[in-house]
Scaffold this motif. Sequence first.
Motif, PDB file in Angstrom:
ATOM      1  N   ALA A 176       1.798   2.306  -1.816  1.00 31.71           N
ATOM      2  CA  ALA A 176       1.845   2.313  -3.284  1.00 31.71           C
ATOM      3  C   ALA A 176       2.147   3.702  -3.827  1.00 31.71           C
ATOM      4  CB  ALA A 176       0.523   1.798  -3.848  1.00 31.71           C
ATOM      5  N   ALA A 177       1.518   4.727  -3.256  1.00 30.22           N
ATOM      6  CA  ALA A 177       1.717   6.093  -3.752  1.00 30.22           C
ATOM      7  C   ALA A 177       3.172   6.509  -3.650  1.00 30.22           C
ATOM      8  CB  ALA A 177       0.822   7.063  -2.976  1.00 30.22           C
ATOM      9  N   ASP A 211      -0.885   1.472   5.325  1.00 31.72           N
ATOM     10  CA  ASP A 211      -1.925   1.106   4.371  1.00 31.72           C
ATOM     11  C   ASP A 211      -1.333   0.899   2.983  1.00 31.72           C
ATOM     12  OD1 ASP A 211      -1.619   4.108   4.645  1.00 31.72           O
ATOM     13  OD2 ASP A 211      -2.792   4.000   2.799  1.00 31.72           O
ATOM     14  N   TYR A 239       1.789  -5.596  -5.657  1.00 33.14           N
ATOM     15  CA  TYR A 239       2.517  -5.430  -4.392  1.00 33.14           C
ATOM     16  C   TYR A 239       3.949  -5.952  -4.535  1.00 33.14           C
ATOM     17  CZ  TYR A 239       3.434  -5.487   0.651  1.00 33.14           C
ATOM     18  OH  TYR A 239       3.959  -5.273   1.891  1.00 33.14           O
ATOM     19  N   GLU A 283      -2.481   1.778   0.134  1.00 31.65           N
ATOM     20  CA  GLU A 283      -2.590   2.941  -0.743  1.00 31.65           C
ATOM     21  C   GLU A 283      -1.424   3.906  -0.519  1.00 31.65           C
ATOM     22  OE1 GLU A 283      -4.958   1.753   1.210  1.00 31.65           O
ATOM     23  OE2 GLU A 283      -6.338   0.886  -0.295  1.00 31.65           O
ATOM     24  N   HIS A 338      -3.912  -9.666  -6.308  1.00 31.25           N
ATOM     25  CA  HIS A 338      -3.420  -8.520  -5.540  1.00 31.25           C
ATOM     26  C   HIS A 338      -1.915  -8.631  -5.262  1.00 31.25           C
ATOM     27  CE1 HIS A 338      -7.234  -6.629  -4.973  1.00 31.25           C
ATOM     28  NE2 HIS A 338      -7.748  -7.613  -4.254  1.00 31.25           N
TER      29      HIS A 338
END
Length: 460
Positions: free
Chosen positions: A351-352, A346, A86, A348, A82
């Motif tokens: 990342a978006a 978060d 990141y 997600e 992971h």
Amino acid sequence: MNAAAPLFRPDLLARYDAHGPRYTSYPTAIQFTDSFDAAHYRDAARRGPANAPLSLYFHIPFCDTVCFYCGCNKVATKNRAHARPYLDRMKRELALQAALIDPSRPVTQLHWGGGTPTFLSHGEMAELMSETASHFNLVPDEHAEYSIEVDPREASADTIALLRSLGFNRLSLGVQDFDERVQRAVNRIQPRAMTETVLDAARRHGFRSVSVDLIYGLPHQSVESFARTLDAIIALRPDRVSVFGYAHMPSLFKMQRQIDESALPSPAVRLAILERVIARMGEAGYVYIGMDHFALPDDPLARALDAGTLQRNFQGYSTHADCDLIGIGASSIGKVGDVYAQNARDLEGYAAAIDAGRLAIARGVRLAADDILRRDVIMRLMCGGELRFDDIGITHGIDFSAAFADECARLAPMADDGLIDLTHDAIRVLPAGRMLVRNVASVFDRYLGQSSLQRFSRTV
């Protein structure tokens, strides 16, 4: 200030114990709104002065195991894979942030927090530091404070050697408690030998300062058990020791529901533990910096306190002048000019935004003139323990006594109780008030009536 006067006054600590902000910022993060966006941040960043110093904060949220007491933004996983996506996104965020900042501005402070920063592999840590240096002006080691939070369960002596070679010169070691029963209750098994190995390695490799974090108020702690941990830490002689009061807020932090509330020490026991901490740290020669921080007399924090140059930021007390702070990673908070900005919490959402080529800022606040004034007042009290009305008046163009007449009236009972000395031209925090400085500062917080105090930890 009368150094002989007692810091620990149990009658006052019990009377003033309440929920309140720690004032790592003002306004606090509760005032951040999602109407603040990246455009506000970009405008503030581009208006930043050339050559003004910078601080960089990197949030690495991953933990191999989760500690039940933790209220940090973290992701518990044993899958080290992971880290790679990141890390790649943090590198892209570095480029986005650097494009807004004058490249000549020196970075005098850098901090990796988490989570567990050493969740990254040795190669990944080297890669992140190299990428940082390619975008920002990292000043030489002797002129900067480059720090990292280290979990001794996740760091070998080789890891410590690597961190020093990458430029880190200060370590913060999480310990919390050496008592095995307490460790089992909070899911953090960490034999004393692990901590000793890391601390010894830090000294061998020339780290300038090592800090140890402890927590009182955890399940099964007693005055006697915590005293044994405290004596063990003092024997190791770290440069700084932070002794935090555990904030049990299971409604906010779901993992804390794993803690048996019936095993938590009573308020009276917590207070007795704190009394032992204050006495023992003083006997061992540590200087009380403020709130829950202690340092040896020759540590930069203690010297900054003596010199009146102590600062406060999102990582706590600091030795450097007030810097613009660039936050990198999910949930990181930055302070640039007159704005605070926080990235998406978060993974997600973070990342978006980064994958779309834009900053990940999700919320923040632009400070009004009144916010800047009150921040100055609060930080002078929190860091220096003294506030001269003329200094504030000259800096902000106000008559302090007129502008803060209501606040001074509310401070009068604290003066009667011996927490502060309140005169016609100054406020001075007395020794009995130093442990309650959050209570004193909160009088100047105009937002407290607009938010739930239950969202803050207790002041004692």
